[in-house]
Design a protein around this motif. Structure first.
Motif, PDB file in Angstrom:
ATOM      1  N   VAL A  25       0.517  -1.249   0.203  1.00  0.00           N
ATOM      2  CA  VAL A  25      -0.361  -0.390   0.292  1.00  0.00           C
ATOM      3  C   VAL A  25       0.745   1.303  -0.305  1.00  0.00           C
ATOM      4  O   VAL A  25       2.133   1.532   0.426  1.00  0.00           O
ATOM      5  N   ALA A  26       0.962   2.328  -0.757  1.00  0.00           N
ATOM      6  CA  ALA A  26       1.786   4.080  -1.156  1.00  0.00           C
ATOM      7  C   ALA A  26       1.027   4.504   0.195  1.00  0.00           C
ATOM      8  O   ALA A  26      -0.894   4.156   0.260  1.00  0.00           O
ATOM      9  N   LEU A  27       1.350   5.068   0.905  1.00  0.00           N
ATOM     10  CA  LEU A  27       1.442   5.465   1.842  1.00  0.00           C
ATOM     11  C   LEU A  27       1.328   7.341   1.424  1.00  0.00           C
ATOM     12  O   LEU A  27       3.138   7.114   1.433  1.00  0.00           O
ATOM     13  N   VAL A  28       1.250   7.816   1.797  1.00  0.00           N
ATOM     14  CA  VAL A  28       1.536   9.761   1.379  1.00  0.00           C
ATOM     15  C   VAL A  28       2.042   9.863   2.835  1.00  0.00           C
ATOM     16  O   VAL A  28       1.720  10.219   3.485  1.00  0.00           O
ATOM     17  N   ALA A  29       3.113  10.156   3.006  1.00  0.00           N
ATOM     18  CA  ALA A  29       3.930  10.191   4.212  1.00  0.00           C
ATOM     19  C   ALA A  29       4.063  11.725   5.011  1.00  0.00           C
ATOM     20  O   ALA A  29       5.312  12.101   4.694  1.00  0.00           O
ATOM     21  N   ALA A  30       3.225  12.252   5.055  1.00  0.00           N
ATOM     22  CA  ALA A  30       3.378  13.324   6.269  1.00  0.00           C
ATOM     23  C   ALA A  30       3.954  12.932   7.126  1.00  0.00           C
ATOM     24  O   ALA A  30       2.754  12.710   7.684  1.00  0.00           O
ATOM     25  N   VAL A  42      -1.645  -0.773   7.308  1.00  0.00           N
ATOM     26  CA  VAL A  42      -0.739  -1.912   6.739  1.00  0.00           C
ATOM     27  C   VAL A  42      -0.596  -2.442   6.867  1.00  0.00           C
ATOM     28  O   VAL A  42      -0.441  -4.032   6.719  1.00  0.00           O
ATOM     29  N   MET A  43       0.721  -2.405   7.747  1.00  0.00           N
ATOM     30  CA  MET A  43       0.767  -3.920   8.629  1.00  0.00           C
ATOM     31  C   MET A  43      -0.067  -4.788  10.161  1.00  0.00           C
ATOM     32  O   MET A  43       0.179  -5.959   9.481  1.00  0.00           O
ATOM     33  N   ALA A  44      -0.577  -3.625  10.282  1.00  0.00           N
ATOM     34  CA  ALA A  44      -1.816  -5.354  11.098  1.00  0.00           C
ATOM     35  C   ALA A  44      -2.961  -5.988  10.192  1.00  0.00           C
ATOM     36  O   ALA A  44      -2.422  -7.131  10.372  1.00  0.00           O
ATOM     37  N   LEU A  45      -2.306  -5.810   8.775  1.00  0.00           N
ATOM     38  CA  LEU A  45      -3.529  -6.242   7.848  1.00  0.00           C
ATOM     39  C   LEU A  45      -2.484  -7.438   6.795  1.00  0.00           C
ATOM     40  O   LEU A  45      -2.915  -8.031   6.580  1.00  0.00           O
ATOM     41  N   GLY A  46      -1.191  -7.256   7.515  1.00  0.00           N
ATOM     42  CA  GLY A  46       0.031  -7.911   7.231  1.00  0.00           C
ATOM     43  C   GLY A  46       0.553  -7.969   5.614  1.00  0.00           C
ATOM     44  O   GLY A  46       0.908  -8.435   4.669  1.00  0.00           O
ATOM     45  N   GLY A  47       0.271  -6.312   5.612  1.00  0.00           N
ATOM     46  CA  GLY A  47       0.795  -6.469   4.143  1.00  0.00           C
ATOM     47  C   GLY A  47       2.072  -4.790   4.128  1.00  0.00           C
ATOM     48  O   GLY A  47       2.137  -4.793   5.498  1.00  0.00           O
ATOM     49  N   ALA A  48       2.610  -4.188   4.450  1.00  0.00           N
ATOM     50  CA  ALA A  48       3.739  -3.522   3.785  1.00  0.00           C
ATOM     51  C   ALA A  48       2.956  -2.265   2.984  1.00  0.00           C
ATOM     52  O   ALA A  48       2.948  -2.339   1.672  1.00  0.00           O
ATOM     53  N   TYR A  49       4.362  -1.334   3.831  1.00  0.00           N
ATOM     54  CA  TYR A  49       3.646   0.134   3.651  1.00  0.00           C
ATOM     55  C   TYR A  49       5.202   0.559   2.372  1.00  0.00           C
ATOM     56  O   TYR A  49       5.723   0.487   3.085  1.00  0.00           O
ATOM     57  N   VAL A  50       4.662   1.243   1.464  1.00  0.00           N
ATOM     58  CA  VAL A  50       5.427   2.163   1.043  1.00  0.00           C
ATOM     59  C   VAL A  50       5.314   3.527   0.914  1.00  0.00           C
ATOM     60  O   VAL A  50       4.125   4.220   0.749  1.00  0.00           O
ATOM     61  N   ALA A 101       7.692   6.553 -10.604  1.00  0.00           N
ATOM     62  CA  ALA A 101       8.399   5.723 -10.888  1.00  0.00           C
ATOM     63  C   ALA A 101       7.805   5.202  -9.835  1.00  0.00           C
ATOM     64  O   ALA A 101       8.584   3.524  -9.587  1.00  0.00           O
ATOM     65  N   VAL A 102       8.443   5.364  -7.982  1.00  0.00           N
ATOM     66  CA  VAL A 102       8.194   4.525  -7.197  1.00  0.00           C
ATOM     67  C   VAL A 102       6.636   3.686  -7.281  1.00  0.00           C
ATOM     68  O   VAL A 102       6.274   2.809  -6.785  1.00  0.00           O
ATOM     69  N   LEU A 103       5.999   4.486  -7.481  1.00  0.00           N
ATOM     70  CA  LEU A 103       4.412   3.611  -7.719  1.00  0.00           C
ATOM     71  C   LEU A 103       4.737   2.242  -8.953  1.00  0.00           C
ATOM     72  O   LEU A 103       3.846   1.668  -8.755  1.00  0.00           O
ATOM     73  N   ALA A 104       4.586   3.027  -9.418  1.00  0.00           N
ATOM     74  CA  ALA A 104       5.111   1.639 -11.036  1.00  0.00           C
ATOM     75  C   ALA A 104       6.651   0.641 -10.456  1.00  0.00           C
ATOM     76  O   ALA A 104       5.471  -0.141 -10.754  1.00  0.00           O
ATOM     77  N   GLY A 105       7.345   0.793  -9.563  1.00  0.00           N
ATOM     78  CA  GLY A 105       7.887  -0.337  -8.927  1.00  0.00           C
ATOM     79  C   GLY A 105       7.344  -0.582  -7.751  1.00  0.00           C
ATOM     80  O   GLY A 105       7.400  -1.902  -7.699  1.00  0.00           O
ATOM     81  N   ALA A 106       6.500  -0.395  -6.971  1.00  0.00           N
ATOM     82  CA  ALA A 106       5.913  -0.463  -6.128  1.00  0.00           C
ATOM     83  C   ALA A 106       4.585  -1.876  -6.170  1.00  0.00           C
ATOM     84  O   ALA A 106       4.154  -2.559  -5.576  1.00  0.00           O
ATOM     85  N   ALA A 107       3.569  -1.639  -7.391  1.00  0.00           N
ATOM     86  CA  ALA A 107       2.618  -1.285  -7.926  1.00  0.00           C
ATOM     87  C   ALA A 107       2.022  -2.114  -6.303  1.00  0.00           C
ATOM     88  O   ALA A 107       1.270  -3.214  -6.314  1.00  0.00           O
ATOM     89  N   PRO A 108       1.263  -1.196  -6.093  1.00  0.00           N
ATOM     90  CA  PRO A 108       0.612  -1.095  -4.654  1.00  0.00           C
ATOM     91  C   PRO A 108      -0.702  -1.532  -5.482  1.00  0.00           C
ATOM     92  O   PRO A 108      -1.426  -1.074  -6.145  1.00  0.00           O
ATOM     93  N   SER A 123      -3.090  11.332 -11.346  1.00  0.00           N
ATOM     94  CA  SER A 123      -2.732  10.834 -12.272  1.00  0.00           C
ATOM     95  C   SER A 123      -0.902   9.987 -12.184  1.00  0.00           C
ATOM     96  O   SER A 123      -0.465   9.661 -13.207  1.00  0.00           O
ATOM     97  N   ALA A 124      -0.458  10.370 -10.690  1.00  0.00           N
ATOM     98  CA  ALA A 124       0.565   9.712 -10.639  1.00  0.00           C
ATOM     99  C   ALA A 124       0.654   8.413 -10.452  1.00  0.00           C
ATOM    100  O   ALA A 124       1.817   7.507 -10.594  1.00  0.00           O
ATOM    101  N   GLY A 125      -0.607   7.792 -11.148  1.00  0.00           N
ATOM    102  CA  GLY A 125      -0.846   6.051  -9.995  1.00  0.00           C
ATOM    103  C   GLY A 125      -1.776   5.670 -11.279  1.00  0.00           C
ATOM    104  O   GLY A 125      -2.285   6.661 -12.269  1.00  0.00           O
TER     105      GLY A 125
END
Length: 519
Positions: free
Chosen positions: A73-78, A90-98, A111-118, A133-135
């Protein structure tokens, strides 16, 4: 056959880490100390009970959006309480945050979203950085700020396991494309447990002021939460009141890069570290003993730690503790000894041990080592088997850093083997920077240098394709192009056009001689 110790290696303490993840640690605090403050900003705060309940609400919304265990899951990290709750969800779900820094340019985010394929993108309120438009158009966007406070089922019986991936951080890549580093929960749990013992239990927690798009700031996020203390989010370096203002109780620790310290040192009122924290931790760059001397009595009585570790070794894998009165007389402050359940080897190019006191490449092995990269070649060229070093089978990582093993068993950092640079704690490989610069029409060649100062900056020299004029504002075009794809800290402050990039007798770029060619 008995194992023969590597003649130029050092091991961290062997310690059990009973809890499988940071999620387990935070849930324990939510159950035993639900009213204790977990995250505080200038406008809001969350107790541990509220943080866990908020994470459950966000996790439920992510599940409804189709996210499950093993997904990213991509996370806009403010730097906000919502971001912390989102990462925990995300981690509690067993997923990985990006994590995605909202101040990064749209191309970098794409580029990060393309590589992460969230499977989804998680944000709080309006997000301008990259926009929709980023994703991919089909990517679900989940706005945490729009989610109601509702009661949802607890997830305590379905928490992540030690080898599940906790997060993926994208670092500089030599091909011009950022590389996603996959860090498992066991590595993160090992790190926060070791670092928690390193910083101690005095104080109230830590200020969080670094970019969460890189792992440097994760020490200030997950270590206090694993300890049951408070993360104080800081808007930015300009918010000196929150960061260094008078406090009733000192922070447990403050972590920064040496460049941060040099920046703070030239303020009209440099911070009195002795009044705000019991421990000052440096990371991200080599630490010059002269910097400690310049801080003078403002660090009197403050414990000091030099913290080392590439992203591929889970935030930090070595540390050296000292104080103002025990600064070593070495070119740089040593990086010390490895973390718990972690081993360090000093080897030559063929992975053979070098004699203690001789320079060699640092290889990190054991629990600190990440699970590899995203993509078809998860091991890349640097992840190897520890058995190749004469140790047990398991993951190891060739750092590319040159170190030596000192007589006291600590490691001294001597420099880099390759073209990787560190600017204000941000890592960039010259291969990536060159890729972007040479993509600008009109650029034939390029050279780079770091200008050290209160804030380190990159200096760039470019040779135009057209000689004798007609290049226009090539320097401006290069800066504009780089600003669209790189974090602001990695965009060169100065771009000079030169008639040639000078090469010395060793066949390497001579930056000093090239600088003399600037008109």
């Amino acid at each position: 056959m008995a194992h023969v110790p590597h003649p130029s290696s050092v091991s961290g303490a062997v310690r059990p880490v009973p809890e499988a993840s940071v999620v387990h640690m935070i849930l324990r605090h939510a159950r035993t100390r639900p009213e204790a403050t977990a995250v505080r900003s200038t406008t809001a705060s969350l107790s541990y009970g509220q943080l866990w309940r908020r994470a459950l609400v966000i996790a439920a919304a992510l599940e409804e959006a189709g996210v499950g265990a093993g997904d990213r899951v991509a996370l806009v990290a403010a730097r906000t309480p919502d971001t912390v709750a989102g990462a925990l969800a995300v981690m509690a779900l067993g997923g990985a945050y990006v994590p995605i820094d909202p101040e990064h340019p749209g191309e970098r985010t794409a580029a990060v979203l393309a590589g992460a394929a969230p499977k989804a993108l998680l944000h709080a309120g309006p997000w301008a950085g990259g926009g929709a438009s980023a994703g991919p158009p089909s990517l679900p966007y989940v706005d945490m700020a729009a989610l109601p406070d509702a009661r949802v089922p607890d997830r305590a019986d379905a928490l992540p396991g030690p080898e599940d991936i906790a997060y993926v951080v994208f670092t500089s890549g030599s091909t011009g494309t950022p590389k996603g580093v996959r860090v498992p929960h066991a590595s993160l749990a090992n790190y926060v447990s070791w670092c928690g013992e390193l910083v101690g239990t005095a104080g109230t927690g830590s200020p969080l002021f670094g970019s969460l798009g890189f792992d440097l700031a994760m020490t200030s996020l997950w270590v206090p939460l694993a300890q049951g203390r408070t993360v104080v989010t800081v808007a930015g370096l300009w918010d000196q009141g929150t960061l260094f203002g008078e406090r009733e109780r000192k922070y447990t620790f403050v972590k920064m890069t040496p460049s941060h310290a040099r920046f703070f040192d030239v303020l009209a009122e440099p911070p009195r570290y002795d009044r705000v924290t019991g421990l000052l931790m440096f990371g991200g760059e080599g630490l010059d003993p002269a910097l400690i001397a310049s801080l003078g009595d403002r660090v009197e009585g403050v414990r000091l730690v030099n913290h080392y570790g590439p992203t591929e070794t889970t935030i930090g894998s070595c540390a050296f503790s000292f104080d103002r009165g025990t600064v070593p007389s070495t070119p740089t402050v040593p990086i010390g000894r490895p973390a718990w359940n972690t081993r360090a080897y000093v080897v030559d190019d063929a992975l053979r041990p070098v004699p203690p006191g001789s320079p060699g490449e640092l290889v990190i092995a054991g629990r600190a080592v990440a699970a590899g990269y995203l993509g078809p070649r998860p091991s890349g060229e640097r992840f190897i088997d520890e058995a190749d070093l004469g140790g047990r089978a398991g993951r190891a990582y060739r750092t590319g850093d040159v170190v030596e093993l000192r007589p006291d068993g600590t490691l001294l950092h001597l420099g880099r083997q390759d073209d990787q640079l560190k600017v204000n704690g941000h890592r960039i490989e010259l291969g990536e920077l060159r890729h972007h610069v040479l993509s600008v029409p009109g650029v034939a060649d390029a050279a780079f240098d770091i200008v050290r100062g209160p804030v380190d900056t990159l200096e760039l020299f470019v040779r135009p394709r057209a000689q004798g004029g007609g290049t226009g504002d090539l320097a401006g075009e290069v800066r504009t192009a780089l600003a669209s794809v790189l974090p602001s800290a990695l965009v060169p402050e100065e771009v000079h056009t030169v008639p040639e990039i000078v090469v010395n007798a060793n066949g390497k770029c001579d930056v000093a001689a090239t600088r003399l060619r600037v008109a």
